[in-house]
Write a protein that holds these residues in place. Structure first.
Motif, PDB file in Angstrom:
ATOM      1  N   VAL A   1      -9.078  -8.953  -8.109  1.00 48.31           N
ATOM      2  CA  VAL A   1     -10.316  -8.190  -8.311  1.00 48.31           C
ATOM      3  C   VAL A   1     -11.329  -9.043  -9.071  1.00 48.31           C
ATOM      4  O   VAL A   1     -12.492  -9.151  -8.685  1.00 48.31           O
ATOM      5  N   ALA A   2     -10.897  -9.679 -10.157  1.00 45.95           N
ATOM      6  CA  ALA A   2     -11.794 -10.470 -11.002  1.00 45.95           C
ATOM      7  C   ALA A   2     -12.430 -11.628 -10.247  1.00 45.95           C
ATOM      8  O   ALA A   2     -13.608 -11.927 -10.430  1.00 45.95           O
TER       9      ALA A   2
ATOM     10  N   GLU B   1     -22.672 -17.425 -24.151  1.00 47.40           N
ATOM     11  CA  GLU B   1     -21.984 -16.453 -23.319  1.00 47.40           C
ATOM     12  C   GLU B   1     -21.882 -15.112 -24.045  1.00 47.40           C
ATOM     13  O   GLU B   1     -21.497 -15.066 -25.216  1.00 47.40           O
ATOM     14  N   VAL B   2     -22.254 -14.043 -23.348  1.00 42.14           N
ATOM     15  CA  VAL B   2     -22.184 -12.703 -23.922  1.00 42.14           C
ATOM     16  C   VAL B   2     -21.569 -11.751 -22.913  1.00 42.14           C
ATOM     17  O   VAL B   2     -21.661 -11.962 -21.698  1.00 42.14           O
ATOM     18  N   ILE B   3     -20.938 -10.700 -23.419  1.00 44.56           N
ATOM     19  CA  ILE B   3     -20.387  -9.682 -22.534  1.00 44.56           C
ATOM     20  C   ILE B   3     -21.554  -8.901 -21.936  1.00 44.56           C
ATOM     21  O   ILE B   3     -22.380  -8.351 -22.657  1.00 44.56           O
TER      22      ILE B   3
ATOM     23  N   ILE C   1     -18.666 -11.640 -18.349  1.00 48.63           N
ATOM     24  CA  ILE C   1     -19.342 -12.483 -19.333  1.00 48.63           C
ATOM     25  C   ILE C   1     -20.402 -13.321 -18.620  1.00 48.63           C
ATOM     26  O   ILE C   1     -20.112 -13.955 -17.607  1.00 48.63           O
ATOM     27  N   VAL C   2     -21.609 -13.284 -19.151  1.00 52.49           N
ATOM     28  CA  VAL C   2     -22.710 -14.038 -18.560  1.00 52.49           C
ATOM     29  C   VAL C   2     -23.055 -15.227 -19.450  1.00 52.49           C
ATOM     30  O   VAL C   2     -23.164 -15.089 -20.666  1.00 52.49           O
ATOM     31  N   ASP C   3     -23.204 -16.378 -18.833  1.00 56.94           N
ATOM     32  CA  ASP C   3     -23.661 -17.578 -19.523  1.00 56.94           C
ATOM     33  C   ASP C   3     -25.185 -17.569 -19.461  1.00 56.94           C
ATOM     34  O   ASP C   3     -25.772 -17.732 -18.390  1.00 56.94           O
TER      35      ASP C   3
ATOM     36  N   GLY D   1     -21.127 -16.740 -14.939  1.00 57.04           N
ATOM     37  CA  GLY D   1     -20.398 -16.737 -16.206  1.00 57.04           C
ATOM     38  C   GLY D   1     -18.914 -16.767 -15.972  1.00 57.04           C
ATOM     39  O   GLY D   1     -18.379 -17.708 -15.394  1.00 57.04           O
ATOM     40  N   ALA D   2     -18.247 -15.691 -16.400  1.00 58.73           N
ATOM     41  CA  ALA D   2     -16.793 -15.626 -16.296  1.00 58.73           C
ATOM     42  C   ALA D   2     -16.368 -14.166 -16.321  1.00 58.73           C
ATOM     43  O   ALA D   2     -17.166 -13.274 -16.626  1.00 58.73           O
TER      44      ALA D   2
END
Length: 115
Positions: A95-96, A76-78, A8-10, A105-106
Motif C-alpha cells: 500500500v505504502a 521533511e514534515v508529516i 512525509i513531504v520533503d 517525500g516518504a
C-alpha cells in the motif's frame, strides 16, 4: 492488522511543484484512497496543514512549553496519514509503495499497537 502510513513531504521537493502538480497529486491521492476503500482495507486518511501553522507542546517536570512549528528542524514534515487494515507488514508496504505523495517525500509504515 492495522498500520499507520505517515505521509512525509520533503519541502525542498514540494517547493518546486507547480499548482498543476499539486492538483494532479490531489486527484491521484483521492483516487488511491477510493481504491483502498474498494479493497476493503481503508480505515481513514487525512491531510494536514503545513508546518507553518504547527505547534509543538513539550511537558517537562509538569511545565508545558509551546513552540511554533514541528518538533525538530527538518525539511521533511508529516503531511498526512492513511490508516489501513491489512493482514501483515508486506501488505502494508505494498500500500505504502503506491501512495502518490511518496514521490515528494516518504511514507513511514508502523503497526498500530493493540492494548
Amino acid at each position: 492488522m492495522k498500520f499507520m502510513c505517515n505521509v512525509i513531504v520533503d519541502n525542498d521537493i514540494a517547493d518546486r511543484l507547480t499548482d498543476a502538480d499539486w492538483a494532479r497529486m490531489g486527484k491521484e491521492s483521492m483516487a488511491y484512497d477510493r481504491a483502498l476503500m474498494d479493497r476493503g482495507i481503508f480505515i481513514a486518511a487525512e491531510a494536514l496543514h503545513g508546518r507553518e501553522v504547527a505547534r509543538t507542546v513539550r511537558v517537562r517536570h509538569g511545565v508545558a512549553a509551546v513552540t511554533d512549528g514541528p518538533f525538530m528542524e527538518s525539511t521533511e514534515v508529516i503531511a498526512g496519514f492513511i490508516l489501513i487494515d491489512v493482514p501483515d507488514i508486506d501488505a502494508a508496504m505494498e500500500v505504502a509503495r503506491n501512495i502518490p505523495m511518496a514521490t515528494v517525500g516518504a511514507v513511514e509504515v508502523r503497526p498500530v499497537m493493540v492494548f
